[in-house]
Every structure is written in C-alpha cells, then in structure tokens.
Design an enzyme around this catalytic site. Structure first.
Site, PDB file in Angstrom:
ATOM      1  N   ARG A 198      34.938  28.247  31.434  1.00  0.00           N
ATOM      2  CA  ARG A 198      33.749  27.606  31.985  1.00  0.00           C
ATOM      3  C   ARG A 198      34.115  26.205  32.459  1.00  0.00           C
ATOM      4  O   ARG A 198      34.880  25.491  31.799  1.00  0.00           O
ATOM      5  CB  ARG A 198      32.617  27.517  30.946  1.00  0.00           C
ATOM      6  CG  ARG A 198      31.875  28.835  30.725  1.00  0.00           C
ATOM      7  CD  ARG A 198      31.042  29.191  31.951  1.00  0.00           C
ATOM      8  NE  ARG A 198      30.247  30.403  31.781  1.00  0.00           N
ATOM      9  CZ  ARG A 198      30.601  31.608  32.172  1.00  0.00           C
ATOM     10  NH1 ARG A 198      31.809  31.784  32.708  1.00  0.00           N
ATOM     11  NH2 ARG A 198      29.799  32.640  32.030  1.00  0.00           N
TER      12      ARG A 198
ATOM     13  N   GLU B 213      29.009  25.068  41.046  1.00  0.00           N
ATOM     14  CA  GLU B 213      29.482  26.157  41.899  1.00  0.00           C
ATOM     15  C   GLU B 213      28.414  26.522  42.916  1.00  0.00           C
ATOM     16  O   GLU B 213      27.247  26.656  42.538  1.00  0.00           O
ATOM     17  CB  GLU B 213      29.850  27.372  41.041  1.00  0.00           C
ATOM     18  CG  GLU B 213      30.985  27.105  40.063  1.00  0.00           C
ATOM     19  CD  GLU B 213      31.352  28.313  39.221  1.00  0.00           C
ATOM     20  OE1 GLU B 213      30.768  29.399  39.429  1.00  0.00           O
ATOM     21  OE2 GLU B 213      32.235  28.190  38.355  1.00  0.00           O
TER      22      GLU B 213
ATOM     23  N   HIS C  94      35.744  31.623  41.112  1.00  0.00           N
ATOM     24  CA  HIS C  94      35.090  32.290  39.971  1.00  0.00           C
ATOM     25  C   HIS C  94      35.164  33.820  40.112  1.00  0.00           C
ATOM     26  O   HIS C  94      34.151  34.510  40.039  1.00  0.00           O
ATOM     27  CB  HIS C  94      33.631  31.833  39.842  1.00  0.00           C
ATOM     28  CG  HIS C  94      33.096  32.020  38.447  1.00  0.00           C
ATOM     29  ND1 HIS C  94      32.105  31.240  37.920  1.00  0.00           N
ATOM     30  CD2 HIS C  94      33.417  32.905  37.461  1.00  0.00           C
ATOM     31  CE1 HIS C  94      31.826  31.619  36.686  1.00  0.00           C
ATOM     32  NE2 HIS C  94      32.620  32.631  36.380  1.00  0.00           N
TER      33      HIS C  94
END
Length: 342
Positions: free
Chosen positions: A254, A283, A302
């Site tokens: 994370r 993001e 991601h």
C-alpha cells in the site's frame, strides 16, 4: 428462489463469475451488473473506499437480490437500507474495503472476502520489480527503443546488485511475503523477516528480526505489510537512511506505508541504487509526483495482482462462499461472523 447478482467488472468478469456460480447454485436466478473498473479507477463511494460504481446503480441492481458477488461494488449504509432481501455480500478481494462492515452487521448481511487470491501474482511481480530496478531494465529498454545504445551502463558505478548472495528483507510475512521468500531463496538470496504477527514456526529463528535491523542488513527491502492505523509512513526517512548504500526498495503493498519523498531524496543523493513501486498514496499518480522524474525508479500502475489466475481464483472463492451459504454450512472467510452466529 435465490436471486444472485453478479456485479463483475473488466477483470473479474461476469462470465467468470457466472461459470463458477452455476455449479453451486443451479436453481438460482442470476442478474448481472458490469462495473467500469479498471477502465475507470476505483475511488471512495460515500463512506467506503476503493469501490467502483454508484450507490444508485447498486440500489437498483440489488432490488430483491439475496446474494451479491463482486470485486468492486460498494456496500454502504444507504445501499443496505434499500436492499432488505440481501443476506450475503461476497467480495473477491483480499479484504472487503469496499464494504461498510458495521452497517452490514446491523442489517444482518454477512460479508466475505478472498484472502490470498492474488498472492502468487503479487509475489512474482515483486521479484520482477526487484530485478527490473537492480538491472535498470526499463531505462535501458527506453534508450534502445529511442535509438540509443549506451555502453556506459556497464560502468561499475552504474550496475546494481544481484539477488544471489544478497540479503532480502521482507516486511510482512503473510501470503505474499512468504511466497517472495521462497522465490528469492531460489535465486540464492538470504532472507530476513520483520513482522510482529509472523508465525514463528514458519520463519527460521535467525531470519526473524526487528525492522531497524532488517533495514540495516538488507540490500533489497520489499514491503508486504497491511495498511492499518499507525502504519502510515512505516518505512520512514529514518529507516530508509539505515539501508546499505546501493540498496533497492520495493513496495507492492500500500502506498501509505512508504515515505516516497525520502526514497526520491535517497536516490537523488546516490544512497539507494533503485526503487520500484506498484502502489501510491494517491492513485492515479498526480502530475506533480516526483517519482516518474527520479532516476532509478521503476513504476507500474497497481497491477501486481493482475494475472488470469488471480481472476479465476477470485471467481472461484466467491462461488465457494455462495455454495456454503446455500448449503447452510459455515462461510470460509467471513469478515463479520457475528451475523451468522446470531
């Protein structure tokens, strides 16, 4: 008759969900809703985070539905209040971050999740990022694709470490971290683990160390801890400063766990050789982020868990929960078991 809503997206698709659900729920009626992720990024929806779709979409789709299987659909207080028939909400992710668990419990809705569904994919991606950063694969590819052959990459000060013979520090030793350990041992690396919750039986006594010692002794550090209260900036400027000169830092967990400005400073100052990240505090990456402009950084958007096996695993795990629910058996991975225990 049980009514099941498959709220798939463009990764865990409704075709996958339907194919795995039919054998366990042959008499159920099926509805489908396709959510826009990952074509459109996930984000907060009312009080939940990392969700796709809107409350109004789910309220309409859940009318009369007993069971919902999804990866990204939100489950909020408002949705629950408008969906009195709902009894089971299956999230095909490692954690049900898109569900309001307190509200679900009050409304008598069991919420399940799919731990480990992407563990292998993320572990493999992690090691790929280690190698990409240590061997400067993206930068050298970009040079060649642009028509430039740079022999100076072979200079001693321009080459990075090998995994073989290096110490790899793994912060967090769950399903992903333990797989990374197995892979890098295959390369001939030594492993150190920092995790206060690690099963001591699964880690050699000389491998389990404190976080300061791990940072100080590891040529490669990879982060696999969960984000939780108190973990923001876990890999701090001070800890990054403990890493040996020429080290490589990787984060596929994370974005909140790492001080990215400190990483950029360490790279600019030549204290770190490289860094590679798949997750970020915001993001998509904001336009003013330092990361794309800092030499030695490797970035992916991601997608560490993005493999076809992950999508199949996700669909299979939620289907298994539905099968247990319909058969009256205990759920496999229930986030609010008190609902079933009433």
């Amino acid at each position: 008759m049980t009514v099941i809503l498959a709220a798939g997206d463009h990764f865990v698709t409704n075709d996958l969900l339907r194919d795995r659900l039919r054998p366990v729920a042959p008499d159920a009626a099926f509805r489908e809703l396709t959510l826009p992720w990952p074509v459109e990024p996930f984000g907060p929806v009312a009080e939940v985070r990392e969700a796709s779709g809107t409350e109004d979409q789910l309220i309409e789709a859940l009318d009369g539905v007993d069971v919902c299987v999804t990866q990204m659909a939100p489950l909020t207080e408002r949705i629950l209040a408008a969906s009195p028939a709902l009894r089971l909400f299956c999230v095909s992710r490692g954690g049900p971050v898109n569900a309001n668990l307190d509200a679900a419990t009050r409304h008598g809705v069991a919420v399940t999740f799919a731990p480990g569904r992407n563990a292998t994919a993320t572990a493999e991606h992690t090691v790929a990022l280690m190698l990409a950063a240590a061997r400067r694969i993206p930068a050298t590819h970009a040079d060649l694709a642009g028509g430039t052959w740079r022999g100076d990459y072979y200079r001693y000060e321009s080459v990075g470490p090998e995994l073989a013979g290096s110490t790899v520090g793994i912060v967090g030793y769950g399903a992903i971290g333990s797989r990374v350990a197995r892979i890098v041992r295959g390369f001939g690396a030594r492993v150190l683990v920092a995790d206060p919750f690690a099963d001591a039986a699964a880690v050699a006594p000389d491998e389990l160390v404190g976080l300061d010692e791990l940072m100080n002794r590891s040529a490669f550090v990879t982060v696999h801890a969960r984000a939780a209260p108190g973990t923001e900036g876990l890999i701090s400027r001070e800890l990054i400063g403990l890493m040996p000169a020429g080290g490589v830092l990787v984060n596929c967990a994370r974005g909140s766990l790492v001080d990215y400005d400190a990483v950029c400073d360490a790279l600019d100052e030549g204290r770190l050789f490289g860094a590679a990240f798949d997750v970020y505090p915001v993001e998509p990456l904001p336009a003013d982020s330092r990361l794309p402009r800092t030499p030695g950084v490797v970035l992916t958007p991601h997608l560490a868990g993005a493999s076809r096996q992950t999508a199949h695993n996700a669909a299979g795990m939620v289907a298994a929960e539905v099968g247990h629910h319909l058969a009256g058996r205990p759920l496999l991975h229930c986030a609010n078991p008190e609902v079933r225990n009433r």
